[in-house]
Design a protein around this motif. Structure first.
Motif, PDB file in Angstrom:
ATOM      1  N   SER A  73      -7.120  -7.261  20.722  1.00  5.13           N
ATOM      2  CA  SER A  73      -8.433  -6.693  20.406  1.00  5.13           C
ATOM      3  C   SER A  73      -8.882  -7.124  19.012  1.00  5.13           C
ATOM      4  CB  SER A  73      -8.382  -5.173  20.533  1.00  5.13           C
ATOM      5  OG  SER A  73      -7.364  -4.659  19.706  1.00  5.13           O
TER       6      SER A  73
ATOM      7  N   THR B 101     -13.867  -8.232  20.710  1.00 11.11           N
ATOM      8  CA  THR B 101     -15.222  -7.687  20.607  1.00 11.11           C
ATOM      9  C   THR B 101     -15.941  -8.224  19.371  1.00 11.11           C
ATOM     10  OG1 THR B 101     -14.221  -5.812  19.477  1.00 11.11           O
ATOM     11  CG2 THR B 101     -14.763  -5.496  21.799  1.00 11.11           C
TER      12      THR B 101
ATOM     13  N   MET C 129     -15.192  -9.521  25.293  1.00 13.94           N
ATOM     14  CA  MET C 129     -16.381  -8.692  25.174  1.00 13.94           C
ATOM     15  C   MET C 129     -17.209  -9.139  23.971  1.00 13.94           C
ATOM     16  SD  MET C 129     -14.750  -5.027  26.210  1.00 13.94           S
ATOM     17  CE  MET C 129     -13.118  -5.307  25.562  1.00 13.94           C
TER      18      MET C 129
ATOM     19  N   SER D 255     -20.276 -10.303  21.946  1.00 14.46           N
ATOM     20  CA  SER D 255     -21.688 -10.004  22.167  1.00 14.46           C
ATOM     21  C   SER D 255     -22.527 -10.716  21.101  1.00 14.46           C
ATOM     22  CB  SER D 255     -21.896  -8.488  22.105  1.00 14.46           C
ATOM     23  OG  SER D 255     -21.380  -7.991  20.895  1.00 14.46           O
TER      24      SER D 255
ATOM     25  N   ASN E  96     -18.716 -13.040  28.950  1.00 16.12           N
ATOM     26  CA  ASN E  96     -18.819 -12.209  27.751  1.00 16.12           C
ATOM     27  C   ASN E  96     -20.157 -11.491  27.831  1.00 16.12           C
ATOM     28  OD1 ASN E  96     -16.505 -12.539  25.740  1.00 16.12           O
ATOM     29  ND2 ASN E  96     -16.851 -14.654  26.379  1.00 16.12           N
TER      30      ASN E  96
END
Ligand code: NAG
Ligand code: NAG
Ligand code: NAG
Ligand code: NAG
Ligand code: NAG
Ligand code: NAG
Ligand code: NAG
Ligand code: NAG
Length: 350
Positions: free
Chosen positions: A127, A150, A172, A174, A195
């Protein structure tokens, strides 16, 4: 008193044993010296392990699994070292830790492995985001796909100008693609699929003119597929399935004559004519489904070798082509008569 013959024999034989022992130890020492991992890299690897959440490594074990070069990126759990440096010192050149259930973060200590070329952390539970320290590496292959990363794709990623292959798919990430990625001028393979990327592709990506494979599927991009794709003359694989883009496909795609795999699906908008791809003779896989193509199916499609996979299902063609046998037109409709879907599958016809 002169020593007895037996004493002399005993002394010389124990001397011999001692010499033999010393020789053996020397030999062992010699072996330990040739092929020794640089001590600061042992420490760096242990830091990397801690940051990744990897257990089982310690400084007393042989951390290099493999010294065979050139690098082969197919290993799942391997540290590869290059031992052809002066004095026989080894340096870490690749870390492959795929599917290892790692649940930590991307290790900033990677920066302390100055010879590292491949880093593959595919399919773990890592992560966080990409650490800024990585900007100082000279990685050629970076794969962090299928993790839980992320945040935005950081602009400093564009400073690893040695990169030839970058894969961040199924995370993920963004926000928009940073224009700094246009600095990766040695890039051949780029995969950003799956994604939550948004916005338009930055114009700076035109600089990636060595691109061979580009995958942008399953994102929320906006706008059209940019006209500048025509600059990627080496492109052989282009995958944009559910990328979020609006049709039509730019007509400039016809200059990408190296394409062998073209998969574009789910274009948004009011429908458009079928793109002109006649000039792309080497296409092996042409998947253009769910794009609301409205014009006629061009005749050249029929002339393509029937072994090539062509899938034009789920479109709204306005006229029927005299289609070849292995053309998937499942649920493609025409003539405005939507009550008559044409169900024609490759599997069914065989
Ligand atoms: C590489 O070495 C590590 C540590 O000794 C070990 O856990 C791992 O299984 C080895 N990998 C292979 C492919 O031998
Ligand atoms: C291994 O190290 C030698 C000596 O520095 C170098 O010439 C060679 O390119 C390196 N190979 C790899 C694959 O890193
Ligand atoms: C990783 O997993 C271990 C045990 O499975 C747990 O103790 C640790 O808290 C986890 N770390 C993170 C960052 O989730
Ligand atoms: C990268 O290296 C330079 C020069 O060694 C150093 O000044 C800088 O702080 C490093 N950047 C990061 C993010 O570690
Ligand atoms: C790019 O991907 C292809 C196909 O997966 C592979 O054969 C090639 O070696 C990759 N190139 C680089 C630079 O990793
Ligand atoms: C992406 O777009 C789809 C369809 O427009 C939408 O359902 C989804 O919520 C969007 N996701 C994000 C993360 O923006
Ligand atoms: C395409 O056909 C479907 C029915 O198969 C219809 O619902 C849709 O409105 C059509 N779209 C366009 C752009 O013609
Ligand atoms: C649409 O297709 C149906 C079924 O094949 C047919 O009965 C009907 O006449 C067609 N309508 C038009 C307008 O072509």
């Amino acid at each position: 008193m002169a020593p007895a013959l037996s004493d002399i024999l005993r002394i010389t034989s124990s001397l011999l044993v001692l010499m033999l022992l010393m020789f053996c130890m020397g030999a062992i020492n010699l072996e330990a010296q040739v092929g020794n991992l640089a001590p600061d890299e042992v420490e760096a690897l242990l830091e990397v392990a801690t940051q990744l959440g990897k257990r089982g490594w310690n400084r007393n074990m042989k951390l290099c699994n493999n010294t065979k070069l050139p690098l082969k990126p197919d290993a799942d759990n391997e540290v590869v070292c290059n031992c052809s440096f002066p004095g026989g010192t080894c340096h870490v050149v690749a870390i492959y830790l795929k599917r290892q259930d790692l649940n930590g973060s991307l290790p900033k200590a990677i920066e302390k492995l100055p010879h590292l070329k491949h880093l593959d952390l595919w399919a773990n539970y890592l992560s966080g985001n990409i650490p800024p320290e990585w900007a100082n590496t000279t990685l050629e292959l970076l794969s962090i796909g299928v993790n839980r990363l992320t945040g935005k794709i950081p602009g400093y990623l564009g400073r690893i100008t040695t990169l030839r292959s970058l894969n961040i798919q199924n995370n993920m990430f963004s926000g928009t693609v940073p224009p700094e990625l246009g600095g990766l001028v040695n890039l051949e393979n780029l995969t950003l699929s799956a994604n939550y990327l948004t916005g338009e592709l930055p114009q700076a990506l035109t600089n990636l003119n060595g691109l061979k494979e580009l995958r942008l599927s399953s994102n929320n991009f906006t706008g059209r597929i940019p006209d500048f794709i025509q600059r990627w003359k080496q492109l052989d694989t282009l995958e944009i399935q559910s990328g979020g883009f609006t049709g039509p496909i730019p007509s400039s795609i016809s200059v990408l004559t190296s394409l062998t795999d073209l998969k574009i699906s789910n274009l948004l908008g009011d429908g458009s004519d079928f793109p002109n791809l006649e000039s792309i003779a080497g296409i092996k896989y042409l998947y253009l489904t769910w794009n609301m193509f409205t014009g006629p199916i061009p005749d050249w499609i029929n002339e393509r070798d029937a072994r090539y996979g062509i899938d034009l299902s789920y479109n709204n063609f306005t006229s029927e082509a005299k289609y070849r046998e292995t053309l998937n037109l499942f649920k493609s409709t025409w003539g405005g008569n939507y009550s008559k879907p044409v169900e024609f599958l490759i599997v069914c016809s065989e």
